[in-house]
Design a protein around this motif. Structure first.
Motif, PDB file in Angstrom:
ATOM      1  N   LEU A 144       0.606  -1.594  -0.163  1.00 21.77           N
ATOM      2  CA  LEU A 144       0.067   0.057   0.020  1.00 21.77           C
ATOM      3  C   LEU A 144       1.139   1.195   0.413  1.00 21.77           C
ATOM      4  N   ARG A 145       1.454   1.216   0.703  1.00 23.04           N
ATOM      5  CA  ARG A 145       2.465   2.230   0.732  1.00 23.04           C
ATOM      6  C   ARG A 145       3.275   2.815  -0.428  1.00 23.04           C
ATOM      7  N   GLN A 146       3.616   1.910  -1.473  1.00 21.72           N
ATOM      8  CA  GLN A 146       4.419   1.859  -2.718  1.00 21.72           C
ATOM      9  C   GLN A 146       3.212   1.946  -3.902  1.00 21.72           C
ATOM     10  N   GLY A 147       1.719   2.280  -3.527  1.00 21.89           N
ATOM     11  CA  GLY A 147       0.567   2.660  -4.505  1.00 21.89           C
ATOM     12  C   GLY A 147       0.531   1.665  -5.086  1.00 21.89           C
ATOM     13  N   ALA A 148       0.555   0.036  -4.728  1.00 19.29           N
ATOM     14  CA  ALA A 148      -0.599  -0.783  -4.915  1.00 19.29           C
ATOM     15  C   ALA A 148      -1.609  -1.317  -4.320  1.00 19.29           C
ATOM     16  N   ALA A 158      -6.645  -2.333  11.363  1.00 19.56           N
ATOM     17  CA  ALA A 158      -7.862  -0.977  11.596  1.00 19.56           C
ATOM     18  C   ALA A 158      -6.934   0.336  10.971  1.00 19.56           C
ATOM     19  N   ARG A 159      -5.055   0.015  11.045  1.00 11.88           N
ATOM     20  CA  ARG A 159      -4.471   0.731   9.984  1.00 11.88           C
ATOM     21  C   ARG A 159      -4.316   0.422   8.726  1.00 11.88           C
ATOM     22  N   PHE A 160      -4.674  -0.353   8.778  1.00 10.42           N
ATOM     23  CA  PHE A 160      -4.762  -0.308   6.682  1.00 10.42           C
ATOM     24  C   PHE A 160      -5.973   0.183   6.342  1.00 10.42           C
ATOM     25  N   ASP A 161      -6.758  -0.587   7.146  1.00  5.45           N
ATOM     26  CA  ASP A 161      -8.631   0.306   6.267  1.00  5.45           C
ATOM     27  C   ASP A 161      -8.155   1.999   6.510  1.00  5.45           C
ATOM     28  N   ARG A 162      -7.439   2.527   7.281  1.00  8.10           N
ATOM     29  CA  ARG A 162      -7.706   3.316   7.667  1.00  8.10           C
ATOM     30  C   ARG A 162      -7.699   4.442   6.492  1.00  8.10           C
ATOM     31  N   ILE A 163      -5.612   3.408   6.096  1.00 10.90           N
ATOM     32  CA  ILE A 163      -5.138   4.276   5.326  1.00 10.90           C
ATOM     33  C   ILE A 163      -5.587   4.384   3.573  1.00 10.90           C
ATOM     34  N   ILE A 164      -6.535   3.337   3.466  1.00  9.46           N
ATOM     35  CA  ILE A 164      -7.246   2.493   2.244  1.00  9.46           C
ATOM     36  C   ILE A 164      -8.139   3.792   1.840  1.00  9.46           C
ATOM     37  N   GLU A 165      -8.924   4.812   2.917  1.00  2.12           N
ATOM     38  CA  GLU A 165     -10.505   5.381   3.316  1.00  2.12           C
ATOM     39  C   GLU A 165      -9.228   6.619   2.788  1.00  2.12           C
ATOM     40  N   THR A 166      -7.830   7.062   3.514  1.00  3.19           N
ATOM     41  CA  THR A 166      -7.072   7.661   2.081  1.00  3.19           C
ATOM     42  C   THR A 166      -7.342   8.238   0.628  1.00  3.19           C
ATOM     43  N   LYS A 167      -7.050   6.880   0.514  1.00  3.44           N
ATOM     44  CA  LYS A 167      -6.747   6.745  -0.555  1.00  3.44           C
ATOM     45  C   LYS A 167      -8.266   7.539  -1.379  1.00  3.44           C
ATOM     46  N   ARG A 168      -7.884   7.500  -2.922  1.00  2.00           N
ATOM     47  CA  ARG A 168      -9.117   7.470  -3.985  1.00  2.00           C
ATOM     48  C   ARG A 168      -9.049   5.969  -4.387  1.00  2.00           C
ATOM     49  N   ARG A 169      -9.776   5.778  -3.750  1.00  2.00           N
ATOM     50  CA  ARG A 169      -9.779   3.961  -3.887  1.00  2.00           C
ATOM     51  C   ARG A 169     -10.252   3.162  -5.659  1.00  2.00           C
ATOM     52  N   PRO A 170      -9.688   2.363  -5.543  1.00  2.43           N
ATOM     53  CA  PRO A 170     -10.619   1.494  -6.859  1.00  2.43           C
ATOM     54  C   PRO A 170     -11.242   0.561  -6.246  1.00  2.43           C
ATOM     55  N   ALA A 176     -14.015  -2.325  -3.079  1.00  2.00           N
ATOM     56  CA  ALA A 176     -15.054  -2.183  -2.572  1.00  2.00           C
ATOM     57  C   ALA A 176     -15.232  -3.497  -1.780  1.00  2.00           C
ATOM     58  N   GLU A 177     -13.969  -4.964  -2.156  1.00  3.04           N
ATOM     59  CA  GLU A 177     -14.136  -6.234  -1.307  1.00  3.04           C
ATOM     60  C   GLU A 177     -14.152  -5.826   0.098  1.00  3.04           C
ATOM     61  N   TRP A 178     -12.576  -4.782  -0.133  1.00  3.82           N
ATOM     62  CA  TRP A 178     -11.658  -5.113   1.083  1.00  3.82           C
ATOM     63  C   TRP A 178     -12.871  -3.767   1.990  1.00  3.82           C
ATOM     64  N   THR A 179     -13.610  -3.409   1.671  1.00  3.12           N
ATOM     65  CA  THR A 179     -14.379  -2.023   2.215  1.00  3.12           C
ATOM     66  C   THR A 179     -15.551  -2.845   2.961  1.00  3.12           C
ATOM     67  N   VAL A 196     -15.873  -5.399  11.516  1.00 14.11           N
ATOM     68  CA  VAL A 196     -15.869  -4.984  12.297  1.00 14.11           C
ATOM     69  C   VAL A 196     -16.954  -4.320  13.107  1.00 14.11           C
ATOM     70  N   GLY A 197     -18.301  -4.181  12.049  1.00  8.62           N
ATOM     71  CA  GLY A 197     -19.531  -4.495  12.624  1.00  8.62           C
ATOM     72  C   GLY A 197     -19.873  -2.568  12.049  1.00  8.62           C
ATOM     73  N   ARG A 198     -19.098  -1.783  11.687  1.00 10.35           N
ATOM     74  CA  ARG A 198     -18.587  -0.634  11.639  1.00 10.35           C
ATOM     75  C   ARG A 198     -17.725  -0.158  11.262  1.00 10.35           C
ATOM     76  N   ARG A 199     -17.804   0.868  10.753  1.00 12.37           N
ATOM     77  CA  ARG A 199     -16.414   1.705  10.358  1.00 12.37           C
ATOM     78  C   ARG A 199     -15.713   1.790  11.258  1.00 12.37           C
ATOM     79  N   THR A 200     -14.495   1.931  11.291  1.00 14.22           N
ATOM     80  CA  THR A 200     -13.724   2.814  12.235  1.00 14.22           C
ATOM     81  C   THR A 200     -12.671   3.475  12.219  1.00 14.22           C
TER      82      THR A 200
END
Length: 430
Positions: A367-371, A400-412, A416-419, A426-430
């Motif tokens: 993720l940190r390399q943009g992939a 949770a850290r991975f998810d927060r970074i995904i939230e800051t990206k322009r997600r392809p 969506a499957e990850w989200t 988790v039952g809700r977005r953190t």
């Protein structure tokens, strides 16, 4: 002598004295029943010593509310019908033999569930057979940690075994050699409880276990267990804000251990831990130089030598995994990705917790390399569903850290499957 080691272990894990537990149970009791519970430290002593083996219902409810586990998991044994709990009437004499058989069977079942069966019988002399049985139990706890990670169940079981190792000495006579082994095992079990609390990110509990374990290790005179404890102390200090100096100091104590001078594998592990805390402190050059020293020591080690069960995890796969963490900290994400791939390709099947841990770190490196697409695909391979069981604190925080970074990206669209699956987990977005 403590009879109810499970209750004692839960109290130790929570840091509760007898008086403090009594006070907390009174609060729970009044909240649950609307009436004062009138629990005193005498009740707690009776439970710990086994004088009272099945508290009254209102007290059982309060105990379950306090510790969050069923009453049987706290070491209490149900009485058969007609027998009263503390404060009740006496059992009729005609039923004595039935009650004794019922109690004996229940107690044996509880003990067998927690300790190897041969240890359930007290003997006038404590010897190496006791030591070997405890060694077997220790290996089983280490295997449970490798599979599932640090949980409250692992922590309390480890504390129960530590107490049992100490109380073996009160059963009968023992030689100085046997006593040294029992102190070593008590320190090792407490060290496992310490690690479980660190892995679950429970620093207050971990600190209490560390202090107790270091005392026991000192009594044992065993340098190997001291190295392990100081290594855990370094990881614990690194979890605290501003704890980098203490983490480095603890890692340096571990590295200076006589065990490291004797065995290159110990030296490699200690150097890797030290490199890790240097990298977290922003000391890139020192971290990478120390990591090179760790690799050189590993190359000199004879991996076939007999060693304690706790260090069996440290093999080539683990060295690559820890190297990936260090290179991540210094910003070398491409190199870190390669290290995590090497770790996962060599990791033994029984190390399920570490496979999840390093896979999420691999996803973060990608993720940190943009992939983003590749990172989401990687992370999804180890994300359990909502009913997939609990994860230790470290791994849950990684997700949770991975998810927060995904939230800051322009997600392809592939994210969506990850989200969707993470939200389900988790039952809700953190």
């Amino acid at each position: 002598m403590t009879e109810n080691v499970l209750l004692a272990a839960h109290m130790t894990a929570a840091g509760l004295t007898q008086c403090e537990l009594a006070q907390r149970l009174n609060v729970h009791g009044e909240r649950l029943t609307g009436k004062p519970a009138h629990v005193t430290d005498r009740h707690i002593r009776n439970w710990l010593t086994g004088k009272t083996r099945w508290p009254q219902e209102r007290l059982r409810l309060a105990l379950e509310a306090e510790f969050g586990v069923p009453i049987l998991d706290l070491g209490f044994v149900p009485r058969s019908s007609g027998t009263t709990s503390e404060g009740g009437t006496c059992t009729p004499a005609s039923e004595d033999s039935v009650k004794r058989r019922t109690f004996t069977t229940a107690t044996a079942s509880l003990t067998a569930a927690m300790l190897p069966a041969p240890m359930a019988v007290a003997r006038p002399r404590v010897g190496m057979r006791d030591v070997r049985e405890l060694e077997t139990a220790f290996g089983q706890l280490v295997a449970a940690d490798n599979s599932d990670g640090g949980t409250i169940k692992l922590e309390t079981r480890a504390l129960a075994f530590a107490q049992h190792a100490l109380e073996r000495q009160t059963v009968g006579s023992a030689t100085d050699r046997v006593r040294s082994h029992l102190y070593r095992l008590a320190a090792a079990f407490t060290g496992t409880a310490l690690w479980a609390a660190v892995d679950d990110r429970r620093p207050d509990r971990a600190q209490r276990h560390l202090e107790r374990a270091l005392t026991l290790a000192g009594l044992s005179g065993n340098e190997d267990v001291k190295l392990r404890l100081w290594s855990h102390a370094s990881l614990l200090a690194a979890q605290r804000p501003g704890g980098s100096s203490e983490a480095i100091a603890a890692a340096q104590v571990a590295r200076s251990s006589p065990a490291c001078r004797r065995d290159p594998l110990y030296a490699s592990l200690a150097a890797t831990r030290l490199a890790g805390v240097h990298s977290q402190s922003g000391e890139e050059r020192i971290a990478l130089r120390t990591l090179d020293q760790a690799r050189a020591a590993f190359d000199r080690a004879d991996l076939d030598l007999p060693r304690p069960a706790w260090i069996a995890f440290f093999d080539e796969a683990e060295l690559h995994g820890l190297s990936g963490l260090i290179t991540t900290e210094v910003g070398r994400h491409g190199e870190a990705e390669a290290q995590f791939h090497r770790a996962l390709s060599r990791l033994r099947p029984q190390y399920r917790r570490n496979r999840t841990y390093y896979t999420v770190h691999l996803a973060l490196a990608q993720l940190r390399q943009g992939a983003v697409d590749q990172a989401c695909t990687t992370a999804l391979t180890v994300l359990p569903g909502r009913d997939g069981g609990s994860l230790t604190g470290r791994i849950d925080r990684l997700f949770a850290r991975f998810d927060r970074i995904i939230e800051t990206k322009r997600r392809p669209a592939s994210a969506a499957e990850w989200t969707e699956r993470y939200t389900e987990r988790v039952g809700r977005r953190t």
